[in-house]
Design a protein around this motif. Structure first.
Motif, mmCIF file in Angstrom:
data_model
loop_
_atom_site.group_PDB
_atom_site.id
_atom_site.type_symbol
_atom_site.label_atom_id
_atom_site.label_comp_id
_atom_site.label_asym_id
_atom_site.label_seq_id
_atom_site.Cartn_x
_atom_site.Cartn_y
_atom_site.Cartn_z
ATOM 1 N N THR A 57 0.996 -1.058 -0.054
ATOM 2 C CA THR A 57 -0.175 0.008 -0.132
ATOM 3 C C THR A 57 0.859 1.370 -0.088
ATOM 4 O O THR A 57 0.953 1.757 0.949
ATOM 5 C CB THR A 57 -0.888 0.272 1.051
ATOM 6 N N PRO A 58 1.170 1.678 -1.122
ATOM 7 C CA PRO A 58 2.157 2.592 -1.155
ATOM 8 C C PRO A 58 1.537 4.153 -0.834
ATOM 9 O O PRO A 58 0.301 4.163 -1.203
ATOM 10 C CB PRO A 58 2.615 2.940 -2.564
ATOM 11 N N GLY A 59 2.155 5.130 -0.398
ATOM 12 C CA GLY A 59 1.589 6.319 0.049
ATOM 13 C C GLY A 59 1.321 6.505 1.561
ATOM 14 O O GLY A 59 0.812 7.396 1.999
ATOM 15 N N TYR A 60 1.697 5.370 2.303
ATOM 16 C CA TYR A 60 1.899 5.674 3.581
ATOM 17 C C TYR A 60 3.095 5.139 4.259
ATOM 18 O O TYR A 60 4.119 4.637 3.399
ATOM 19 C CB TYR A 60 0.683 4.817 4.114
ATOM 20 N N VAL A 61 3.178 5.350 5.537
ATOM 21 C CA VAL A 61 4.462 4.795 6.309
ATOM 22 C C VAL A 61 3.952 4.301 7.542
ATOM 23 O O VAL A 61 2.956 4.556 7.965
ATOM 24 C CB VAL A 61 5.412 5.748 6.531
ATOM 25 N N ARG A 62 4.734 3.015 7.925
ATOM 26 C CA ARG A 62 4.350 2.491 9.060
ATOM 27 C C ARG A 62 5.239 3.066 10.197
ATOM 28 O O ARG A 62 6.513 2.866 10.084
ATOM 29 C CB ARG A 62 4.315 0.960 9.069
ATOM 30 N N ILE A 63 4.790 3.396 11.315
ATOM 31 C CA ILE A 63 5.552 3.791 12.542
ATOM 32 C C ILE A 63 5.144 2.742 13.670
ATOM 33 O O ILE A 63 3.876 2.563 13.808
ATOM 34 C CB ILE A 63 5.033 4.930 13.039
ATOM 35 N N CYS A 64 6.409 2.291 14.031
ATOM 36 C CA CYS A 64 6.073 1.222 15.333
ATOM 37 C C CYS A 64 6.342 1.828 16.600
ATOM 38 O O CYS A 64 7.258 2.778 16.804
ATOM 39 C CB CYS A 64 7.056 0.174 14.984
ATOM 40 N N TYR A 65 5.622 1.870 17.433
ATOM 41 C CA TYR A 65 5.507 2.588 18.709
ATOM 42 C C TYR A 65 6.335 1.694 19.747
ATOM 43 O O TYR A 65 5.954 2.001 21.264
ATOM 44 C CB TYR A 65 4.505 3.369 19.360
ATOM 45 N N ALA A 66 6.849 0.334 19.625
ATOM 46 C CA ALA A 66 7.451 -0.277 20.574
ATOM 47 C C ALA A 66 8.520 -0.213 20.854
ATOM 48 O O ALA A 66 9.647 -0.916 20.757
ATOM 49 C CB ALA A 66 7.097 -1.812 20.081
ATOM 50 N N TYR A 67 9.043 1.263 21.325
ATOM 51 C CA TYR A 67 10.304 1.638 21.566
ATOM 52 C C TYR A 67 10.251 2.419 22.562
ATOM 53 O O TYR A 67 9.211 2.770 23.223
ATOM 54 C CB TYR A 67 10.724 2.635 20.313
ATOM 55 N N ASP A 68 11.636 2.783 23.099
ATOM 56 C CA ASP A 68 11.578 3.637 24.600
ATOM 57 C C ASP A 68 10.989 5.008 24.175
ATOM 58 O O ASP A 68 11.100 5.400 22.909
ATOM 59 C CB ASP A 68 13.306 3.909 24.615
ATOM 60 N N LEU A 69 11.030 5.690 25.335
ATOM 61 C CA LEU A 69 10.295 7.010 25.278
ATOM 62 C C LEU A 69 11.145 7.943 24.558
ATOM 63 O O LEU A 69 10.794 8.823 23.745
ATOM 64 C CB LEU A 69 9.940 7.439 26.631
ATOM 65 N N ASN A 70 12.388 7.983 24.706
ATOM 66 C CA ASN A 70 13.178 8.895 24.268
ATOM 67 C C ASN A 70 13.204 8.989 22.564
ATOM 68 O O ASN A 70 13.292 9.925 21.789
ATOM 69 C CB ASN A 70 14.717 8.614 24.458
ATOM 70 N N THR A 71 13.006 7.555 22.117
ATOM 71 C CA THR A 71 13.128 7.425 20.652
ATOM 72 C C THR A 71 11.712 7.926 19.988
ATOM 73 O O THR A 71 11.634 8.416 18.879
ATOM 74 C CB THR A 71 13.224 5.919 20.192
ATOM 75 N N LEU A 72 10.749 7.818 20.736
ATOM 76 C CA LEU A 72 9.436 8.101 20.253
ATOM 77 C C LEU A 72 9.217 9.599 20.347
ATOM 78 O O LEU A 72 8.722 10.168 19.180
ATOM 79 C CB LEU A 72 8.341 7.393 20.919
ATOM 80 N N LYS A 73 9.795 10.301 21.391
ATOM 81 C CA LYS A 73 9.442 11.601 21.753
ATOM 82 C C LYS A 73 10.233 12.484 20.530
ATOM 83 O O LYS A 73 9.755 13.369 19.965
ATOM 84 C CB LYS A 73 9.855 11.922 23.051
ATOM 85 N N ASN A 74 11.666 12.204 20.484
ATOM 86 C CA ASN A 74 12.575 12.862 19.590
ATOM 87 C C ASN A 74 12.294 12.635 18.159
ATOM 88 O O ASN A 74 12.324 13.375 17.336
ATOM 89 C CB ASN A 74 13.989 12.558 19.962
ATOM 90 N N GLY A 75 11.932 11.354 17.846
ATOM 91 C CA GLY A 75 11.773 10.910 16.422
ATOM 92 C C GLY A 75 10.374 11.588 15.963
ATOM 93 O O GLY A 75 10.620 11.816 14.900
#
Length: 417
Positions: free
Chosen positions: A366-384
């Motif tokens: 399904t082009p036109g989208y991106v998948r973001i995974c949030y099974a990561y540490d809070l630093n990665t998620l907030k800054n990313g």
């Protein structure tokens, strides 16, 4: 097709998810692990619950004979009984232990099942967007994967009329993840029941069972009051496949199961076939120690609220960015649209230049989208996600004006990813 040709094709089309994961490791070596914001692969960040470690130590300390020896190919009875109890607790549905096969994760279970139901030339239906490996699971079994289109406006849930158009005499099964990877959408029980009724109707029409296969490793990861749903209440021609990779954070231990509807027409033939396939495909039996451990701590999970906290961080950032998305109610993924005027591959490469890793929608058909995974540490998620927000706003509808700055992106996509 020879095995060497198939292997060559698989290598050339290697999962974009795995490529990004490897790219992330390289970037962390260069820039430092705290400066690279990898939200690509679904590798659970939470440690298993304390009960798991306690049980693991206890089981590993036993001194019974053959503690690390072979076990029955379908799994030890204690483990199968515990899975039976889990299904009862989750779905209020009885699946006897004899209808359960312990497997090397959900992927092992899918491959075992497909080898038992697929004839060369059969078709397997799935819903777009779909887990990328389904394509190869189908091909190595001799089948063709047929993705059914869905609409963003309909929360990525296909319409019955659309599904019906894709069913024909070659259709052998429909396979889908629930909650969905990559969208996080949870299919309702009424939707599953309608799909089951449609499959039953066509099973009679074509005088063969068309199977409904639920790929369910995220079934205990649901939020905002969402409920786990099951294929077992939709049709007797059903299988539920799951693992403990996500809800117990045991992805690397490769422990899962395949459960078959107790009223399956060919149940007496399936059980020995599945057991034999588990052996001859090289799995032999699921990890013996993990079977022992799971049987004693199957009712525990990681702290699901921790994933809910991470989910809220990501969806709040997406709202600030203006990126359209369907709010995920399960799993640990979200699937927003990319900025107007650019492809998902272009956007992913721009993010990567800024040390943020996400997976292009093309990896899920399904082009036109991106998948973001949030099974990561809070630093990665907030800054990313802060970088994501700024990048999205910068390029949304303005990519053509900035294309000179990134004029080589389109020509180097394959190399860079």
């Amino acid at each position: 097709m020879s095995l060497s040709n198939l292997a060559n094709q698989m290598n050339q089309s290697s999962s974009l998810i795995r490529k990004l994961f490897t790219e992330g490791l390289k970037l962390k070596q260069i820039h430092g692990k705290n400066n690279v914001y990898d939200m690509s692969i679904g590798n659970p960040c939470l440690v298993p619950p304390p009960e798991f470690k306690k049980t693991l130590i206890s089981c590993a300390s036993e001194n019974e004979p053959y503690i690390h020896g072979y076990v029955p190919n379908n799994g030890i009875l204690e483990a199968r009984q515990s899975v039976s109890g889990l299904i009862k607790n989750l779905h209020n549905f009885n699946v006897p232990a004899d209808n359960i096969l312990m497997t090397n994760g959900a992927a092992g279970a899918i491959n075992v099942l497909l080898r038992c139901i697929i004839n060369p030339g059969d078709e397997i239906l799935t819903f777009k967007p779909y887990f990328a490996e389904y394509l190869w699971f189908a091909r190595v079994s001799g089948a063709k994967l047929i993705p059914i289109p869905t609409k963003f406006e309909n929360n990525f849930q296909p319409e019955m009329e659309t599904i019906s158009k894709y069913i024909n005499k070659k259709t052998r099964a429909i396979l889908f993840s629930n909650p969905n990877n990559p969208t996080g959408v949870v299919y309702s029980q009424s939707f599953l029941n309608n799909v089951g009724a449609l499959l039953d109707e066509n099973s009679k029409k074509y005088k063969k069972p068309i199977y409904m296969i639920g790929d369910d490793p995220y079934q205990r990861l649901v939020y905002d009051g969402a409920k786990a749903t099951t294929v077992f209440k939709s049709t007797t021609n059903s299988f539920s496949i799951s693992s403990f990779s996500k809800d117990l954070s045991l992805a690397g231990e490769r422990i899962g199961y395949l459960a078959m509807h107790p009223q399956q027409k060919y149940a007496s033939e399936f059980i020995p076939a599945l057991t034999t396939a588990n052996r001859v495909l090289g799995f032999v039996n699921a990890n013996r120690l993990m079977q022992k451990v799971i049987s004693k701590c199957i009712n525990y999970t990681v702290d699901i609220e921790e994933y809910n906290i991470r989910r809220k961080i990501v969806i709040n950032a997406l709202r600030r960015s203006g990126a359209p998305f369907v709010e995920p109610k399960g799993a640990f993924y979200v699937f927003p649209k990319v900025p107007k005027g650019m492809t998902d591959l272009e956007f992913v490469n721009i993010l990567k230049d800024r040390l943020v890793l996400a997976v292009p929608g093309v990896a899920f058909g399904t082009p036109g989208y991106v998948r973001i995974c949030y099974a990561y540490d809070l630093n990665t998620l907030k800054n990313g996600m802060e970088i994501f927000v700024k990048t999205y706003k910068e390029f949304n509808g303005a990519f053509d004006e900035k294309k000179r700055e990134y004029e080589n992106i389109s020509n180097t996509v394959e190399m860079k990813i």
